[in-house]
Write an enzyme that holds these catalytic residues in place. Structure first.
Site, PDB file in Angstrom:
ATOM      1  N   HIS A  69      19.762  25.443   3.008  1.00 55.88           N
ATOM      2  CA  HIS A  69      21.159  25.870   3.129  1.00 55.88           C
ATOM      3  C   HIS A  69      22.041  25.269   2.032  1.00 55.88           C
ATOM      4  CE1 HIS A  69      20.446  26.477   7.745  1.00 55.88           C
ATOM      5  NE2 HIS A  69      19.942  27.462   7.018  1.00 55.88           N
ATOM      6  N   CYS A 315      14.525  24.552  12.259  1.00 57.81           N
ATOM      7  CA  CYS A 315      14.512  25.464  11.102  1.00 57.81           C
ATOM      8  C   CYS A 315      14.712  24.738   9.783  1.00 57.81           C
ATOM      9  CB  CYS A 315      15.584  26.533  11.264  1.00 57.81           C
ATOM     10  SG  CYS A 315      15.191  27.730  12.567  1.00 57.81           S
ATOM     11  N   PHE A 316      14.768  23.408   9.788  1.00 60.98           N
ATOM     12  CA  PHE A 316      14.732  22.603   8.558  1.00 60.98           C
ATOM     13  C   PHE A 316      15.869  22.947   7.590  1.00 60.98           C
ATOM     14  CE2 PHE A 316      10.297  23.877   9.741  1.00 60.98           C
ATOM     15  CZ  PHE A 316      10.038  22.770  10.533  1.00 60.98           C
ATOM     16  N   CYS A 317      17.032  23.326   8.118  1.00 59.55           N
ATOM     17  CA  CYS A 317      18.175  23.703   7.278  1.00 59.55           C
ATOM     18  C   CYS A 317      17.810  24.822   6.310  1.00 59.55           C
ATOM     19  CB  CYS A 317      18.711  22.496   6.497  1.00 59.55           C
ATOM     20  SG  CYS A 317      19.412  21.214   7.529  1.00 59.55           S
ATOM     21  N   ALA A 318      16.942  25.734   6.761  1.00 60.12           N
ATOM     22  CA  ALA A 318      16.547  26.879   5.937  1.00 60.12           C
ATOM     23  C   ALA A 318      16.263  28.062   6.854  1.00 60.12           C
ATOM     24  CB  ALA A 318      15.326  26.533   5.100  1.00 60.12           C
TER      25      ALA A 318
END
Length: 337
Positions: A69, A315-318
């Site tokens: 992100h 979601c691992f900032c993605a």
């Protein structure tokens, strides 16, 4: 630092500027044509570039569906630039055919291509020099988000006249065994001009009641008292990584990743995502997996509390990338928000 002529001030300034030069050497920057700007982390570096870099009023910025992100949202917020996204292939790698289509369709109006050097989700390592040559041929520049790459693979920005030259590189100290709260943006001096992103002490040559004469780079882009200890620690981390040898680290990491993927792939109900290590796609040691029928948070909790295995879930900032890896439609994903 930069504020006095006493011994400690001069020593601190010399140490801080030596750290700047060390970080520049770590990524192969040109000391005459590039500048190293210290900040908090990669996220701040990307935001700084998004607000400061000079590109044409009708320019497009191309990112990819693999991005964290922090290399997506700052470009959405940039005024006056249209954001486009290159897609993801079925194996989780960049769809270069789609990227080629975007570059051809907008040749002459491509301001920047912004890509992760390595994905924090699948570990996929991008062919950044090949991508750089493509965007340069279309008249644009490239930013490499090296947060996940810098501690795992050598980085070489290459000379400015090389088609594969990397125009900008952003990285975070804490991903490289340095403390939290320091990072750097390295890139072309001629990309920055006018009013700096942050203003305040240290950014000026002269100030009157009605006018300001901004300082030269890098001072103009580093407002306030800098994180001297963080910069020195980041430089120390780069020296350790170079001494150990990033090629040596990559080989060891690859062996561990292959072992992990092989063993996980044999567990019933477990799906490992992304291209397998060593099969035509370079990967850093990130191994994403799902367990059929179980919530990701529950899997992480059981592994941590019952087996002392620390994993990250979610979601691992993605989120756009994870949605594509899982084959979710926008409506499927929205149902879980």
């Amino acid at each position: 630092v930069h504020r006095g002529t006493g011994y400690l001030s001069r020593l601190s300034t010399a140490t801080y500027e030596d750290a700047r030069a060390t970080v520049g050497r770590f990524v192969g920057a040109d000391p005459d044509r590039d500048v190293v700007l210290f900040g908090k982390n990669t996220t701040e570096a990307v935001n700084r570039l998004a607000r400061s870099v000079r590109i044409g009023p009708d320019a497009v910025v191309i990112t990819t569906d693999l991005e964290h992100h922090s290399n997506d949202l700052p470009w959405r917020a940039r005024a006056g630039a249209r954001l486009l996204r290159a897609g993801v292939a079925a194996d989780g790698t960049l769809d270069e055919d789609h990227l080629d289509h975007l570059l051809a369709a907008h040749a002459g109006r491509v301001g920047l291509l912004v890509v992760s050097g390595a994905s924090n989700v699948t570990g996929v390592v991008q062919p950044v020099h090949r991508l750089a040559a493509k965007v340069h041929a279309a008249g644009g520049a490239i930013l490499v988000d090296a947060a996940q790459l810098a501690a795992h693979r050598p980085i070489d920005m290459r000379p400015h006249d090389d088609p594969g030259h990397l125009d900008f590189v952003a990285l975070s100290g804490h991903k490289m065994y340095a403390p939290f709260g320091t990072g750097a943006l390295v890139g072309r001096r001629d990309a920055f001009g006018g009013r700096p992103d942050h203003v305040g002490g240290g950014t000026v040559r002269a100030v009157s009641a009605t006018d300001v004469a901004w300082a030269d780079l890098p001072d103009r882009e580093e407002a306030g008292s800098p994180n001297v200890v963080g910069a020195v620690a980041l430089a120390a981390a780069t020296r350790v990584l170079r001494r150990v040898g990033l090629d040596r680290l990559a080989a060891h990491e690859d062996a561990l990743a292959r072992h992990a993927v092989e063993r996980l792939s044999g567990v019933p109900g477990v799906t490992v995502h992304g291209p397998p290590p060593g099969r035509g796609s370079d990967r850093v040691g990130v191994v994403p997996f799902t367990v059929r029928g179980f919530d990701h948070g529950l899997v992480a909790a059981v592994l941590g509390h019952e087996h002392a295995v620390g994993v990250r879930s979610g979601c691992f900032c993605a989120q756009p990338y994870v949605r594509r890896l899982l084959g979710l439609t926008e409506s499927d994903a929205d149902a879980h928000v």
